[in-house]
Design a protein around this motif. Structure first.
Motif, PDB file in Angstrom:
ATOM      1  N   VAL A 114       0.858  -1.186   0.000  1.00  0.00           N
ATOM      2  CA  VAL A 114       0.000   0.000   0.000  1.00  0.00           C
ATOM      3  C   VAL A 114       0.895   1.236   0.000  1.00  0.00           C
ATOM      4  N   GLN A 115       0.537   2.193  -0.797  1.00  0.00           N
ATOM      5  CA  GLN A 115       1.223   3.481  -0.739  1.00  0.00           C
ATOM      6  C   GLN A 115       0.214   4.540  -0.332  1.00  0.00           C
ATOM      7  N   SER A 116       0.686   5.494   0.440  1.00  0.00           N
ATOM      8  CA  SER A 116      -0.227   6.535   0.923  1.00  0.00           C
ATOM      9  C   SER A 116       0.422   7.905   0.805  1.00  0.00           C
ATOM     10  N   VAL A 117      -0.424   8.905   0.794  1.00  0.00           N
ATOM     11  CA  VAL A 117       0.036  10.288   0.675  1.00  0.00           C
ATOM     12  C   VAL A 117       0.573  10.772   2.015  1.00  0.00           C
ATOM     13  N   GLY A 118       1.659  11.483   1.971  1.00  0.00           N
ATOM     14  CA  GLY A 118       2.215  12.073   3.181  1.00  0.00           C
ATOM     15  C   GLY A 118       2.864  13.405   2.859  1.00  0.00           C
ATOM     16  N   VAL A 130       3.870   1.810   3.430  1.00  0.00           N
ATOM     17  CA  VAL A 130       3.333   1.686   4.782  1.00  0.00           C
ATOM     18  C   VAL A 130       3.969   0.484   5.479  1.00  0.00           C
ATOM     19  N   ILE A 131       4.390   0.701   6.718  1.00  0.00           N
ATOM     20  CA  ILE A 131       4.886  -0.386   7.571  1.00  0.00           C
ATOM     21  C   ILE A 131       3.852  -0.640   8.659  1.00  0.00           C
ATOM     22  N   CYS A 132       3.531  -1.907   8.863  1.00  0.00           N
ATOM     23  CA  CYS A 132       2.642  -2.299   9.961  1.00  0.00           C
ATOM     24  C   CYS A 132       3.471  -2.980  11.044  1.00  0.00           C
TER      25      CYS A 132
END
Length: 509
Positions: free
Chosen positions: A438-442, A453-455
């Motif tokens: 997953v890639q997310s905006v930051g 993203v790291i969980c």
């Protein structure tokens, strides 16, 4: 002679807990699927029937031949097992007016019953069933009841056969341990002499007899299981044990060099093999977790075959397989079907020409640690968190690349080091970071980012069969998150997994 209890598994999610409770009472037990019961039951002191998600009224419900057990062994039937025993002995089982799930209290306890010795009236028990035994056969006597369940327990007269509708293995049944001890000691006559020291003594003797002067190769991983297996084998056969530590490119950061250094003083024959490129090339483009496991298992065997040919006349491959690996790899009809394949469970391809020896395949993880302590292994080895055989490949969701492995190794190192610095590492049963697809905006500085993203995953458990997520302190989680985002290029978001097992598994793949 090793005395044992056989637990017949009808598919209950609590079957492994029954085994745990029995072993906590220093009695050896084995779990066998209802459709794969051993032909020979030598040295068996008693039989336990598990619960099941099935109703005994279903046509496809699990079936066994009761004549193999009744009047031949002491029997304790739990939940489904109790209903099955009642129905197939001439009683009646009907749907409950409402599903009975949760805590209840015994409002009747037959104090003279050997099964219920030292269990008081109003003792709390745990119910989980949708059917109720409404009629018991004439030769059955009711020994326990609750407000809503008349037949909470029964005894077959003139026999050592007992049954209970509740689950004594769960902690909500406050006198469950006492009930199980009553069955094991007073009814089955178990001596409660199955201890770590006894296991070490008998296992070393059995290995010496089995292996003789044969040479054995063992894959060391640095983990508890392979370490304990190595010491057991070393004590049994000495220098005929050849240990191999493979760097598959999927280990934690700097783990390869650290593990080789840690084992130097144990007197083991150890050879390190750098096979990073070989593993990563075979994983290229593979996204399915089962295919990843199989690819890693295949290459692992190939590497071992190469290494084994360098040891003249080697005949055995030793593995650190433990009991949960075996249980999770056995297919049982219904919900206890195979959860995942384990690359260290099962046979080897014909070309290897090696026999397999698994000295720990009857032990749960906490039992392995007790055996390791008995063998004198150091605390830092015994306290090391479990780490999956396929390594970081199954903590990288989707395809595995060298870049992703490097990112995950850095993030995982920050996570584990912070747990150690905060004094939390030994309170956690297993912790690890997962790379999500997953890639997310930051936002970093004044720039927009679109990164990974790291969980974080941390669980409390005894043996890995069940697990609760750890309530790590918020300040520690905040510090870990900040360090990962600031120091690991390619990560702009960190999340924390608050799922327990079941329904989730500990690993994501």
């Amino acid at each position: 002679m090793l005395e044992k209890i056989i637990i017949i598994d009808f598919g209950s999610q609590f079957t492994q807990l029954i085994a745990r409770r029995v072993r906590e009472l220093n009695v050896y037990c084995e779990i066998h699927p209802f459709n794969n019961i051993p032909e020979t039951l030598s040295d068996v002191k008693g039989i336990i029937f598990s619960g099941s998600p099935y109703s005994v009224r279903q046509e496809d419900a699990p079936q066994i031949d009761l004549t193999r057990f009744h009047q031949k062994f002491p029997v304790l039937a739990v939940c489904y097992g109790a209903q099955y025993l009642a129905q197939h002995s001439g009683g009646q089982v009907q749907p409950s007016s409402t599903r009975e799930y949760g805590r209840a209290n015994l409002n009747f306890v037959q104090s003279a019953s050997k099964l219920l010795k030292n269990i008081d009236l109003n003792s709390q028990v745990w119910m989980s069933h949708g059917d109720t035994i409404t009629v018991v056969p004439e030769n059955f006597e009711i020994i326990a009841s609750t407000d809503s369940v008349n037949v909470a327990g029964f005894h077959v007269k003139n026999s050592d056969t007992y049954a209970i509708q509740f689950h004594p293995e769960v902690t909500h049944s406050t006198d469950g341990k006492q009930l199980l001890e009553n069955f094991l000691v007073d009814i089955c006559g178990c001596s409660q002499n199955w201890t770590a020291d006894a296991f070490v003594e008998t296992t070393i003797a059995a290995l010496q007899e089995k292996l003789g002067d044969d040479k054995v190769v063992l894959g060391l991983s640095g983990g508890v299981d392979s370490s304990v297996a190595a010491i057991l084998l070393h004590k049994a056969i000495g220098t005929n044990l050849h240990c191999i530590f493979v760097d598959n490119g999927l280990l934690r950061k700097d783990e390869y060099a650290a593990v080789l250094e840690q084992y130097k003083h144990l007197g083991l024959n150890i050879k390190g093999i750098d096979a990073k490129d070989r593993f990563l090339s075979q994983l290229a483009g593979i996204k399915d977790p089962e295919l990843k496991r199989k690819a890693i298992g295949r290459v692992f065997i190939e590497v071992f075959d190469d290494a084994a040919h360098e040891v003249q006349d080697v005949k055995w491959l030793a593995q650190g397989t433990i009991y949960p690996d075996v249980i999770e790899s056995i297919s049982v009809k219904g919900p206890s079907a195979t959860i995942k394949s384990h690359h260290n469970v099962g046979g080897l391809p014909d070309f290897m020409k090696l026999k397999v020896v698994e000295p720990l395949n009857t032990l749960f993880k906490d039992e392995v640690r007790r055996v390791g302590k008995s063998l004198g292994l150091e605390a830092f080895i015994l306290g090391r968190h479990p780490f999956p055989g396929p390594g970081l490949a199954i903590r990288i969701l989707g395809d595995v690349t060298e870049e992703k492995v490097a990112i995950l190794q850095e993030a995982d190192a920050i996570y584990i080091n912070n747990l150690k610095e905060a004094g939390l590492y030994d309170q956690v049963w297993q912790a690890g970071a997962i790379f999500l697809p997953v890639q997310s905006v930051g936002v970093m500085g004044d720039e927009r980012t679109y990164e990974n993203v790291i969980c974080l995953r941390a669980v409390e458990s005894v043996d890995g069969m069940t697990a609760d997520w750890c309530h790590l302190p918020y300040p520690v989680l905040a510090k870990i998150s900040n360090e990962i985002i600031n120091k690991v290029k390619g990560i702009n978001r960190v999340v924390y997994d608050i799922s327990s097992k079941p329904p989730a598994t500990i690993e994501w793949e």
